[in-house]
Design a protein around this motif. Structure first.
Motif, PDB file in Angstrom:
ATOM      1  N   MET A 171     -12.943  49.054  15.512  1.00 54.99           N
ATOM      2  CA  MET A 171     -12.802  48.209  16.693  1.00 54.99           C
ATOM      3  C   MET A 171     -14.152  47.719  17.201  1.00 54.99           C
ATOM      4  SD  MET A 171      -9.705  47.791  16.862  1.00 54.99           S
ATOM      5  CE  MET A 171      -9.990  46.624  18.188  1.00 54.99           C
ATOM      6  N   LEU A 172     -15.154  48.603  17.196  1.00 55.48           N
ATOM      7  CA  LEU A 172     -16.484  48.161  17.602  1.00 55.48           C
ATOM      8  C   LEU A 172     -17.014  47.097  16.637  1.00 55.48           C
ATOM      9  CD1 LEU A 172     -18.226  51.496  18.686  1.00 55.48           C
ATOM     10  CD2 LEU A 172     -17.258  49.705  20.147  1.00 55.48           C
ATOM     11  N   LEU A 173     -16.763  47.308  15.350  1.00 57.30           N
ATOM     12  CA  LEU A 173     -17.175  46.326  14.349  1.00 57.30           C
ATOM     13  C   LEU A 173     -16.451  45.000  14.565  1.00 57.30           C
ATOM     14  CD1 LEU A 173     -18.698  45.771  11.649  1.00 57.30           C
ATOM     15  CD2 LEU A 173     -16.652  46.592  10.472  1.00 57.30           C
ATOM     16  N   PHE A 174     -15.163  45.059  14.868  1.00 50.94           N
ATOM     17  CA  PHE A 174     -14.366  43.853  15.089  1.00 50.94           C
ATOM     18  C   PHE A 174     -14.870  43.074  16.305  1.00 50.94           C
ATOM     19  CE2 PHE A 174     -10.729  41.907  17.300  1.00 50.94           C
ATOM     20  CZ  PHE A 174     -10.301  41.003  16.334  1.00 50.94           C
ATOM     21  N   VAL A 175     -15.125  43.762  17.397  1.00 48.15           N
ATOM     22  CA  VAL A 175     -15.580  43.096  18.617  1.00 48.15           C
ATOM     23  C   VAL A 175     -16.988  42.515  18.423  1.00 48.15           C
ATOM     24  CG1 VAL A 175     -16.191  43.449  21.040  1.00 48.15           C
ATOM     25  CG2 VAL A 175     -14.123  44.489  20.116  1.00 48.15           C
ATOM     26  N   GLY A 176     -17.885  43.300  17.821  1.00 43.21           N
ATOM     27  CA  GLY A 176     -19.251  42.832  17.633  1.00 43.21           C
ATOM     28  C   GLY A 176     -19.326  41.595  16.765  1.00 43.21           C
ATOM     29  N   PHE A 177     -18.660  41.640  15.607  1.00 43.26           N
ATOM     30  CA  PHE A 177     -18.691  40.482  14.729  1.00 43.26           C
ATOM     31  C   PHE A 177     -17.888  39.321  15.304  1.00 43.26           C
ATOM     32  CE2 PHE A 177     -19.976  43.524  11.362  1.00 43.26           C
ATOM     33  CZ  PHE A 177     -21.080  42.837  10.906  1.00 43.26           C
ATOM     34  N   GLY A 178     -16.872  39.626  16.129  1.00 44.41           N
ATOM     35  CA  GLY A 178     -16.119  38.556  16.781  1.00 44.41           C
ATOM     36  C   GLY A 178     -16.985  37.746  17.726  1.00 44.41           C
ATOM     37  N   VAL A 179     -17.859  38.421  18.474  1.00 39.87           N
ATOM     38  CA  VAL A 179     -18.773  37.720  19.382  1.00 39.87           C
ATOM     39  C   VAL A 179     -19.741  36.846  18.589  1.00 39.87           C
ATOM     40  CG1 VAL A 179     -20.617  38.040  21.065  1.00 39.87           C
ATOM     41  CG2 VAL A 179     -18.571  39.470  21.180  1.00 39.87           C
ATOM     42  N   VAL A 180     -20.281  37.399  17.519  1.00 37.92           N
ATOM     43  CA  VAL A 180     -21.206  36.617  16.681  1.00 37.92           C
ATOM     44  C   VAL A 180     -20.491  35.424  16.052  1.00 37.92           C
ATOM     45  CG1 VAL A 180     -22.681  36.700  14.646  1.00 37.92           C
ATOM     46  CG2 VAL A 180     -22.636  38.634  16.217  1.00 37.92           C
ATOM     47  N   ALA A 181     -19.261  35.632  15.586  1.00 38.54           N
ATOM     48  CA  ALA A 181     -18.503  34.538  14.976  1.00 38.54           C
ATOM     49  C   ALA A 181     -18.212  33.438  15.994  1.00 38.54           C
ATOM     50  CB  ALA A 181     -17.199  35.066  14.391  1.00 38.54           C
ATOM     51  N   ALA A 182     -17.865  33.822  17.229  1.00 41.68           N
ATOM     52  CA  ALA A 182     -17.600  32.821  18.265  1.00 41.68           C
ATOM     53  C   ALA A 182     -18.842  31.987  18.554  1.00 41.68           C
ATOM     54  CB  ALA A 182     -17.111  33.509  19.532  1.00 41.68           C
ATOM     55  N   ALA A 183     -20.003  32.627  18.599  1.00 41.40           N
ATOM     56  CA  ALA A 183     -21.242  31.895  18.852  1.00 41.40           C
ATOM     57  C   ALA A 183     -21.557  30.925  17.709  1.00 41.40           C
ATOM     58  CB  ALA A 183     -22.392  32.874  19.053  1.00 41.40           C
ATOM     59  N   LEU A 184     -21.365  31.366  16.470  1.00 48.38           N
ATOM     60  CA  LEU A 184     -21.662  30.502  15.332  1.00 48.38           C
ATOM     61  C   LEU A 184     -20.660  29.356  15.214  1.00 48.38           C
ATOM     62  CD1 LEU A 184     -22.711  33.139  12.649  1.00 48.38           C
ATOM     63  CD2 LEU A 184     -24.186  31.535  13.855  1.00 48.38           C
ATOM     64  N   VAL A 185     -19.383  29.621  15.534  1.00 47.15           N
ATOM     65  CA  VAL A 185     -18.384  28.549  15.513  1.00 47.15           C
ATOM     66  C   VAL A 185     -18.703  27.511  16.583  1.00 47.15           C
ATOM     67  CG1 VAL A 185     -15.959  28.034  15.980  1.00 47.15           C
ATOM     68  CG2 VAL A 185     -16.556  29.932  14.487  1.00 47.15           C
ATOM     69  N   TRP A 186     -19.114  27.968  17.767  1.00 47.97           N
ATOM     70  CA  TRP A 186     -19.509  27.041  18.835  1.00 47.97           C
ATOM     71  C   TRP A 186     -20.694  26.189  18.386  1.00 47.97           C
ATOM     72  CZ3 TRP A 186     -24.201  26.970  21.584  1.00 47.97           C
ATOM     73  CH2 TRP A 186     -24.238  26.114  22.680  1.00 47.97           C
ATOM     74  N   LEU A 187     -21.664  26.814  17.739  1.00 49.87           N
ATOM     75  CA  LEU A 187     -22.817  26.071  17.243  1.00 49.87           C
ATOM     76  C   LEU A 187     -22.407  25.069  16.176  1.00 49.87           C
ATOM     77  CD1 LEU A 187     -25.882  25.639  17.110  1.00 49.87           C
ATOM     78  CD2 LEU A 187     -25.995  27.539  15.474  1.00 49.87           C
ATOM     79  N   SER A 188     -21.496  25.466  15.282  1.00 45.64           N
ATOM     80  CA  SER A 188     -21.032  24.568  14.235  1.00 45.64           C
ATOM     81  C   SER A 188     -20.308  23.361  14.815  1.00 45.64           C
ATOM     82  CB  SER A 188     -20.107  25.320  13.272  1.00 45.64           C
ATOM     83  OG  SER A 188     -19.578  24.463  12.298  1.00 45.64           O
ATOM     84  N   GLU A 189     -19.478  23.568  15.837  1.00 42.61           N
ATOM     85  CA  GLU A 189     -18.768  22.461  16.466  1.00 42.61           C
ATOM     86  C   GLU A 189     -19.735  21.504  17.150  1.00 42.61           C
ATOM     87  OE1 GLU A 189     -15.941  24.260  19.033  1.00 42.61           O
ATOM     88  OE2 GLU A 189     -14.527  24.746  17.411  1.00 42.61           O
ATOM     89  N   ARG A 190     -20.763  22.027  17.778  1.00 39.35           N
ATOM     90  CA  ARG A 190     -21.750  21.162  18.424  1.00 39.35           C
ATOM     91  C   ARG A 190     -22.509  20.332  17.386  1.00 39.35           C
ATOM     92  NH1 ARG A 190     -23.422  21.538  23.569  1.00 39.35           N
ATOM     93  NH2 ARG A 190     -25.520  20.864  22.943  1.00 39.35           N
ATOM     94  N   LEU A 191     -22.874  20.940  16.271  1.00 35.33           N
ATOM     95  CA  LEU A 191     -23.585  20.212  15.234  1.00 35.33           C
ATOM     96  C   LEU A 191     -22.692  19.142  14.620  1.00 35.33           C
ATOM     97  CD1 LEU A 191     -25.471  23.135  13.469  1.00 35.33           C
ATOM     98  CD2 LEU A 191     -26.473  21.371  14.918  1.00 35.33           C
ATOM     99  N   THR A 192     -21.426  19.481  14.390  1.00 34.64           N
ATOM    100  CA  THR A 192     -20.486  18.498  13.832  1.00 34.64           C
ATOM    101  C   THR A 192     -20.277  17.344  14.785  1.00 34.64           C
ATOM    102  OG1 THR A 192     -19.376  20.291  12.628  1.00 34.64           O
ATOM    103  CG2 THR A 192     -18.191  18.210  12.839  1.00 34.64           C
TER     104      THR A 192
END
Length: 312
Positions: free
Chosen positions: A287-308
């Motif tokens: 669960m800690l792994l899921f939450v931690g990587f989920g936060v990182v994934a959300a940040a990278l997806v947000w960055l990808s959408e802004r770049l697109t």
């Protein structure tokens, strides 16, 4: 002589009868019926185990069906956060991510740009040669690499003139795992970069060259910015999946050793659950792994959408 013609009468067109409600509902449900099998599998294999993992993280259980699950509240999380192995495994995971990024981002960009200059059948042969390591099963390649890295008669030591025990020394075990994993992944990343380069309109480069831009300037100021969504995607894949990509090699070659030198967070999760038979602690780590990587994934997806968005 005048002939009186009667005025045309209005033709009444009968309204089309609306289909009954059950038929309309059936028509509206057709797209969802096509999605139903995939959604069912998603619920069965993803969301249901996730809910069970959340529940299990609040219990103490040794995986034996004959033993009851004992509720312990937040004790599993408290125990996990106090263990030094967790922080050490996070550090090793960051090392793996940093070590794999050149293989999934930098090298594929160089290889993809080089492939654009290759024409004809040679280009297909070049792409097949680069992608070939991805087709090799990790366990099979682990056996080959174990022979190549053998401290006695290994080809690597013979070529370098050393007697290093690459997989069983603390200083070299983790870099060896990273290099083998990167060798596996570079072909896949090159194909992704090549697809991204193919989607870039060549008119931009031609217009820049007409204005006097050199090939390096076109690459720096036009190609790479337009390729940025692809590079963010590869970075996201590396951050989220690097620990899983290394797992079969770690389990086959080092079993997390020597002295936990190759134990990352993913292998630590598996170790707690299936070596120590502490299902509750393993679920808490998951669960800690899921939450931690989920936060990182959300940040990278947000960055990808802004770049697109900016590129469009």
């Amino acid at each position: 002589m005048f002939v009186e013609i009667p005025a045309p009468t209005a033709v009444v067109v009968p309204k089309a009868a609306r289909p009954p409600v059950p038929r309309r509902l059936l028509r509206a449900a057709v797209p969802y019926l096509y999605l139903a099998p995939a959604l069912a599998l998603l619920v069965i294999w993803t969301y249901r185990p996730l809910v069970q993992t959340v529940q299990l993280s609040f219990y103490s259980w040794n995986l034996l069906p004959t033993q009851p699950m004992v509720p312990v509240g937040l004790d599993n999380y408290e125990r996990l956060l106090k263990l030094p192995r967790l922080g050490q495994s996070v550090t090793r995971t960051l090392f793996v991510i940093g070590g794999l990024l050149p293989f999934t981002v930098a090298v594929p960009v160089l290889a993809g740009l080089a492939a654009r200059r290759i024409r004809g059948r040679a280009r297909g042969f070049y792409q097949a040669l680069v992608f070939a390591p991805m087709l090799v099963a990790p366990v099979a390649s682990a056996a080959v690499w174990q022979w190549l890295l053998d401290p006695g008669a290994g080809a690597v030591n013979r070529a370098l003139g050393t007697k290093t025990n690459w997989l069983h020394e603390i200083a070299t075990a983790q870099p060896a795992i990273v290099l083998i994993t990167g060798w596996h992944l570079v072909g896949f990343a090159v194909l992704v970069v090549s697809a991204g380069l193919a989607n870039i309109n060549g008119d931009y480069a031609e217009a820049a060259q007409l204005d006097g831009a050199s090939r390096g300037q076109v690459t720096r100021w036009i190609t790479l910015p337009l390729l940025s969504p692809t590079l963010v995607f590869l970075t996201l894949m590396t951050v989220l999946l690097s620990a899983q990509w290394t797992f079969p090699l770690i389990d086959t070659l080092t079993q997390g050793g020597p002295v936990d030198a190759t134990t990352n967070v993913y292998y630590l999760l598996w170790d707690y659950s299936f070596h120590s038979y502490d299902a509750g602690l393993g679920a808490a780590a998951g669960m800690l792994l899921f939450v931690g990587f989920g936060v990182v994934a959300a940040a990278l997806v947000w960055l990808s959408e802004r770049l697109t968005f900016h590129d469009n």
